[in-house]
Design a protein around this motif. Structure first.
Motif, mmCIF file in Angstrom:
data_model
loop_
_atom_site.group_PDB
_atom_site.id
_atom_site.type_symbol
_atom_site.label_atom_id
_atom_site.label_comp_id
_atom_site.label_asym_id
_atom_site.label_seq_id
_atom_site.Cartn_x
_atom_site.Cartn_y
_atom_site.Cartn_z
ATOM 1 N N CYS A 1 46.342 30.464 22.144
ATOM 2 C CA CYS A 1 47.112 29.379 22.768
ATOM 3 C C CYS A 1 46.881 29.370 24.275
ATOM 4 C CB CYS A 1 48.596 29.535 22.473
ATOM 5 S SG CYS A 1 49.023 29.303 20.740
ATOM 6 N N SER A 2 46.902 28.191 24.860
ATOM 7 C CA SER A 2 46.715 28.062 26.306
ATOM 8 C C SER A 2 47.933 28.589 27.045
ATOM 9 C CB SER A 2 46.492 26.595 26.682
ATOM 10 O OG SER A 2 47.670 25.841 26.413
ATOM 11 N N LYS A 3 47.746 28.874 28.335
ATOM 12 C CA LYS A 3 48.859 29.366 29.158
ATOM 13 C C LYS A 3 49.988 28.344 29.201
ATOM 14 C CE LYS A 3 46.261 32.475 32.201
ATOM 15 N NZ LYS A 3 45.876 32.768 33.607
ATOM 16 N N HIS A 4 49.612 27.065 29.232
ATOM 17 C CA HIS A 4 50.626 26.009 29.280
ATOM 18 C C HIS A 4 51.464 26.018 28.001
ATOM 19 C CE1 HIS A 4 52.520 22.234 30.342
ATOM 20 N NE2 HIS A 4 52.151 21.710 29.184
ATOM 21 N N THR A 5 50.796 26.187 26.850
ATOM 22 C CA THR A 5 51.508 26.231 25.563
ATOM 23 C C THR A 5 52.421 27.439 25.494
ATOM 24 O OG1 THR A 5 49.646 25.132 24.485
ATOM 25 C CG2 THR A 5 51.224 26.273 23.057
ATOM 26 N N VAL A 6 51.894 28.573 25.935
ATOM 27 C CA VAL A 6 52.690 29.809 25.927
ATOM 28 C C VAL A 6 53.932 29.648 26.802
ATOM 29 C CG1 VAL A 6 52.718 32.251 26.567
ATOM 30 C CG2 VAL A 6 50.715 31.282 25.427
ATOM 31 N N LYS A 7 53.749 29.025 27.957
ATOM 32 C CA LYS A 7 54.873 28.819 28.873
ATOM 33 C C LYS A 7 55.919 27.895 28.249
ATOM 34 C CE LYS A 7 55.963 27.435 33.615
ATOM 35 N NZ LYS A 7 55.428 26.915 34.890
#
Length: 574
Positions: A212-218
């Protein structure tokens, strides 16, 4: 009405002027994530308040909108929080049985009274009164309350009955009913708590590992509890665990509740006043602390008195919604910030989404087990028990550590209201004791400088006939006699003194009692052949003294600085 006045009364006007379509898109996405995560929490906290779980959603709509318009924090999320929820339950239980219609009526009344009180405090700009609650008192109160809440959740985690709102009755009741533990409920509780703890610690890491991308994780890294709630609800529905004794939310109303205050009496209102004050003050202190923390991160301003207005209107909105007292919560605000909220618009959009949930999605809550809500509450409360605070205080100030412990045990044994009152009263007594025993030092000049320091801490220059005494406290009724006795003592111990200088560097205020003591000191010193001088008297203090009998009859002088006083007097031989 000018622009500045409008912005002061309605802070939302300030950020709405620069609000763009891009901001709306970001806030809508953040609100969607936040709503999904906050719904289980709101349901849990309503249950903690002794009300139907769905009431937590009622308390998350109008209060959130009103605070977004009238509050000054861009990040604070207002709604049901653990501390005010448990205080609400504690306040209502003496009047009505949990779950009854009368209980719900009193909860609405509490929210209304809390809102009115906060507005009154705002009107008279009395936000400073919350400063009477010191950090040790707040820490001891919160830790003890959290422990009581956790123990109180055991009845849901074990599927048994228990009564009591303080430590001994709770533990006794749990022990008495322990043999009635419902095995499916216990197993579900253990799995739920374990899953929630794993999700809290490892869900974000898991998302990163699967690419998962950092944006999704955030965005969804904190939404682990939502998945646990969904799976637990599905498990109950599929396995028919409710027929095996697992307590569930059950059918929820599809319409907003009707407000019925017909049973409210003036006597009841009077009896609820102490609880209203405590709920309002504790909620406000916690809310402003969270708001200021996030405001500092983003270099924004928080107006405590306007916060009183925003929270007051939010509580009135909660009462009109048929709910209970609300405030700004730490965990709620963390979820809001980490969802990507950039403005108070997220509070408004979240309220709309929760309202739509109430209208169309309430059947999904039917099989929601109360054990999972109790698990969420217990884990949230565990974070509020701060042993580290006690350790730090014990190293820094044992008196304050003892104050924390006294507050902690008073709350556990006697209840929240009594414990908090005991803590506040003791902290005020500690303050009075400290100020009534001021630090009074004989000072001398550091060689080669114009600085003066305590003779017991530094190697300094002194003069036999000139003695300087520095008092490190305001002079008022509580310490006036102490000053008299100390000066009399130092003069009697220094027989050759002819000039006594009272160094007033730390004196910001002198009241009538202290003035009378200074006049007595002057008379006694004059009888002993000693001249009294004052040095480094601050402007506001000098303004109070200039027309007094003390300065009119003073046989010494008032020096601008201590250095000038020593230069003028150390050559005098009287």
């Amino acid at each position: 009405m000018n622009k500045m006045t409008v912005e002061r009364i309605i802070p939302a006007w300030k950020w709405l002027k620069t609000y763009s379509l891009g901001d709306l898109q970001n806030d809508t996405a953040a609100s969607l994530i936040f709503t999904i995560m906050v719904i289980p929490q709101s349901l849990a906290y309503a249950m903690l308040a002794g009300l139907p779980a769905i009431t937590g959603l009622y308390a998350s709509i109008l209060p959130s909108i009103l605070y977004s318009i009238f509050g000054t924090s861009r990040t604070l999320a207002v709604g049901p929080v653990a501390l005010t929820s448990v205080m609400t339950a504690s306040a209502i239980l003496p009047f009505a049985a949990s779950g009854s219609e009368h209980y719900a009526t009193i909860a609405i009344l509490l929210a209304l009274m809390s809102g009115v009180l906060l507005l009154v405090l705002s009107l008279f700009r009395l936000g400073f009164l919350t400063n009477l609650m010191s950090h040790p008192v707040i820490s001891g109160f919160i830790s003890a309350t959290a422990l009581i809440v956790i123990i109180g959740q055991f009845k849901y985690l074990l599927g048994i009955e228990s009564e009591g709102d303080t430590l001994i009755p709770l533990v006794t009741s749990l022990y008495r009913h322990l043999s009635e533990t419902n095995s499916p409920t216990l197993i579900l509780s253990i799995i739920s708590i374990g899953s929630l703890l794993i999700m809290r610690s490892h869900f974000s890491s898991f998302l990163i590992k699967i690419g998962c991308s950092k944006h999704t994780v955030k965005l969804i890294g904190k939404s682990g509890p939502v998945f646990v709630v969904v799976f637990a609800t599905l498990a109950v529905a599929i396995l028919s665990l409710d027929k095996m004794g697992v307590s569930i939310i059950g059918a929820v109303p599809t319409t907003l509740p009707k407000i019925q205050l017909g049973n409210v009496t003036l006597a009841m209102v009077k009896e609820l006043i102490p609880s209203t004050i405590l709920i309002s003050i504790v909620g406000f202190v916690g809310s402003v602390s969270v708001a200021q923390t996030y405001a500092a991160k983003h270099r924004q301003d928080i107006d405590p008195n306007q916060e009183l207005t925003g929270l007051g209107l939010a509580n009135i909105g909660s009462a009109l919604s048929g709910a209970f007292p609300v405030t700004g919560g730490f965990s709620r605000t963390v979820l809001n910030a980490e969802s990507g909220a950039t403005s108070p618009m997220t509070g408004i959009i979240t309220a709309v989404l929760i309202f739509l949930t109430l209208l169309f999605l309430t059947p999904l809550f039917f099989y929601l087990p109360k054990a999972i809500l109790a698990s969420i509450i217990s884990i949230s409360m565990m974070k509020l028990i701060s042993v580290q605070d006690l350790r730090h205080l014990w190293r820094f100030s044992k008196k304050e550590a003892i104050l924390l412990l006294i507050t902690f045990f008073a709350v556990l044994i006697e209840g929240m209201e009594t414990g908090l009152i005991v803590g506040v009263c003791l902290s005020l007594l500690f303050f009075l004791w400290h100020t009534s025993h001021p630090h009074i030092a004989i000072v001398g000049r550091v060689p080669g400088t114009e600085h003066f320091r305590n003779v017991q801490r530094f190697t300094v220059e002194t003069h036999q006939s000139v003695l300087t005494v520095r008092i490190d406290e305001n002079l008022f009724f509580a310490n006036a006699r102490i000053l008299e006795e100390r000066l009399q003592q130092v003069v009697s111990e220094n027989k050759e003194v002819k000039h006594l200088i009272l160094m007033c560097t730390a004196v910001n205020m002198i009241d009538a009692s202290a003035l009378q003591s200074l006049e007595k000191i002057f008379t006694r010193l004059a009888d002993a052949g000693v001249q009294l001088h004052l040095s480094e008297v601050k402007g506001p203090v000098m303004d109070k003294l200039k027309d007094t009998q003390l300065l009119k009859e003073l046989n010494g002088e008032v020096f601008l600085t201590q250095h000038q006083a020593i230069k003028a007097l150390e050559g005098c031989q009287v």
